[in-house]
Structure formats: C-alpha cells, structure tokens
Design a protein around this motif. Structure first.
Motif, short mmCIF file in Angstrom:
data_model
loop_
_atom_site.label_atom_id
_atom_site.label_comp_id
_atom_site.label_asym_id
_atom_site.label_seq_id
_atom_site.Cartn_x
_atom_site.Cartn_y
_atom_site.Cartn_z
N MET A 141 1.02 -1.45 0.10
CA MET A 141 -0.10 0.01 -0.07
C MET A 141 0.66 1.09 0.20
N ARG A 142 2.09 1.15 0.69
CA ARG A 142 3.06 2.51 0.94
C ARG A 142 3.93 2.72 -0.37
N PHE A 143 4.12 1.64 -1.00
CA PHE A 143 5.25 1.73 -2.13
C PHE A 143 4.84 1.28 -3.27
N GLN A 144 4.76 2.23 -4.21
CA GLN A 144 4.22 2.08 -5.67
C GLN A 144 4.86 0.76 -6.28
N GLY A 145 5.94 0.56 -6.17
CA GLY A 145 6.86 -0.57 -6.89
C GLY A 145 6.15 -1.92 -6.41
N PHE A 146 5.45 -1.97 -5.48
CA PHE A 146 4.87 -3.10 -4.81
C PHE A 146 3.54 -3.38 -5.31
N GLU A 147 2.90 -2.54 -5.71
CA GLU A 147 1.52 -2.59 -6.38
C GLU A 147 1.10 -3.87 -7.10
N PRO A 148 2.13 -3.97 -8.24
CA PRO A 148 1.59 -5.41 -8.84
C PRO A 148 1.60 -6.64 -8.18
N LEU A 149 2.05 -6.75 -6.94
CA LEU A 149 2.15 -8.03 -6.28
C LEU A 149 0.58 -8.16 -5.73
N SER A 150 -0.14 -9.40 -6.07
CA SER A 150 -1.54 -9.41 -5.66
C SER A 150 -1.36 -10.07 -4.30
N PRO A 151 -2.50 -10.15 -3.54
CA PRO A 151 -2.42 -10.77 -2.35
C PRO A 151 -2.16 -12.06 -2.16
N TRP A 152 -2.54 -12.93 -3.23
CA TRP A 152 -1.96 -14.27 -3.22
C TRP A 152 -0.44 -14.35 -3.48
N MET A 153 -0.14 -13.53 -4.14
CA MET A 153 1.35 -13.63 -4.38
C MET A 153 2.22 -13.23 -2.81
N LEU A 154 1.54 -12.37 -2.47
CA LEU A 154 2.16 -11.83 -0.87
C LEU A 154 2.03 -13.04 0.08
N ASP A 155 0.73 -13.68 0.15
CA ASP A 155 0.49 -14.83 0.96
C ASP A 155 1.60 -16.00 0.83
N LEU A 156 1.68 -16.37 -0.70
CA LEU A 156 2.81 -17.34 -0.91
C LEU A 156 4.24 -17.05 -0.68
N LEU A 157 4.49 -15.87 -0.80
CA LEU A 157 5.95 -15.09 -0.67
C LEU A 157 6.01 -15.33 0.74
#
Length: 190
Positions: free
Chosen positions: A40-56
């Motif tokens: 939410m705070r860094f524009q460069g991470f906006e492409p990461l979907s919630p599912w990608m974040l969970d798996l990461l």
C-alpha cells in the motif's frame, strides 16, 4: 487476520483451503500484514497480488536451510532479499502456485515491467534497511519517497535504482522484423 467469510471471498475456494492448511503459523500471518502494508505504501510493490504476498510470506518463513520457521525480523529481511535477488524476474524459479495443476509460477501474472519494478523497489528498500532505515521501511517514520528518491543513512547515500527492463518500442520490433526479412532475402530463402 481476516474473518473466515471475508477470507473465503478474498481467496476463492482452492486458495482459501491451501492457506488454511499451510499458513497457520502466526509469523506468516504477521508477515502478510507487513507485506500488504508495504504494498500500500510503495508503488513498486503494487503489482504484487494478495495471493503472491501470501505465498511469498509462506516461502520466506518456511523454505530455508534449517526448515524451522524464521522469526519475523529475519523473515521480513528475507522477503526483501528474495525479491531483490530476482525471485520474481523472468527465467527465475519463482514460486509455483500450489493450487494450479501445471507448474505455473505466480509472478508470471505480472508484466515484465512490473517484475522489474518489484525487484528494483525491493533492492532500494533492502539497502535502506541495511543502513539503519528500518523505521522508514516499516512506515513508523517518514514517507514512501525512500523507494524513489535519494536518501542518506549515517553518511551513506542510497539512491533509487533505474529500471533495467524497458519494453521495446513498436518501431524497434518492426525494424527487427524487417532486418530478419532482409537477411532471409540475402540468404536466398523465403
């Protein structure tokens, strides 16, 4: 973290079931919250979907040489290290989506430009973190400009990185096709 009804709507059936079976560790849930905040705070991470974040988060905490769950501070740094090293770049092993039948890498849902942006943002934030800027990375102080502008940490200058990948222009693609056709004509092949 999420109410079960909201989580079911968010994840979908198969993803929700996998998450409930595999991501029950409290450190994973805390790391997911931190990663969503970064997104939410860094524009460069906006492409990461919630599912990608969970798996990461799951991957960073449990897939390590000791096979023991990492503490949250080490897991947070590891996420930035993995993304910085190119885990989500073309040609990398990436993270396989456990809910897909084929070997589908989750990062292939992003464009090449987005993959590059995620990597360079993580590299910049990791450098800020390494030089004592943890409060700014975590959002306790400052703002998100540390990922896009130059900053100084204990006398060390950390500047935002430039994009490594640029989409070829339509003209350069057409020029390359014309060159291929010219070479074929010179060789006597059509």
């Amino acid at each position: 973290m999420l109410g079960s009804r909201a989580a079911l709507l968010h994840f979908g059936g198969t993803n929700y079931r996998w998450f409930e079976e595999n991501a029950h560790h409290s450190t994973i849930k805390v790391l997911i919250r931190l990663l969503r905040d970064l997104r939410m705070r860094f524009q460069g991470f906006e492409p990461l979907s919630p599912w990608m974040l969970d798996l990461l988060a799951h991957y960073a905490i449990l897939n390590n040489p000791s096979r023991q769950a990492l503490p949250i501070n080490a897991a947070f740094r590891r996420v930035l290290q993995l993304l910085s090293a190119g885990l989500f770049l073309p040609g990398s092993a990436g993270i396989t989506d456990p809910c897909e039948g084929a070997d589908i890498r989750v990062h292939t849902a992003m464009t090449l430009e987005q993959q590059d942006l995620v990597c360079l943002t993580a590299q910049t934030l990791l450098r800020v973190l390494a030089h004592g800027g943890y409060k700014q990375v975590l959002g306790l102080e400052g703002n998100s400009s540390i990922a896009t502008e130059m900053s100084v940490w204990d006398g060390v200058v950390v500047s935002a990185l430039e994009r490594a990948y640029e989409r070829p222009s339509d003209r350069s693609i057409d020029d390359a096709d014309d060159m291929d056709n010219d070479e074929d004509t010179m060789d006597g092949t059509d």
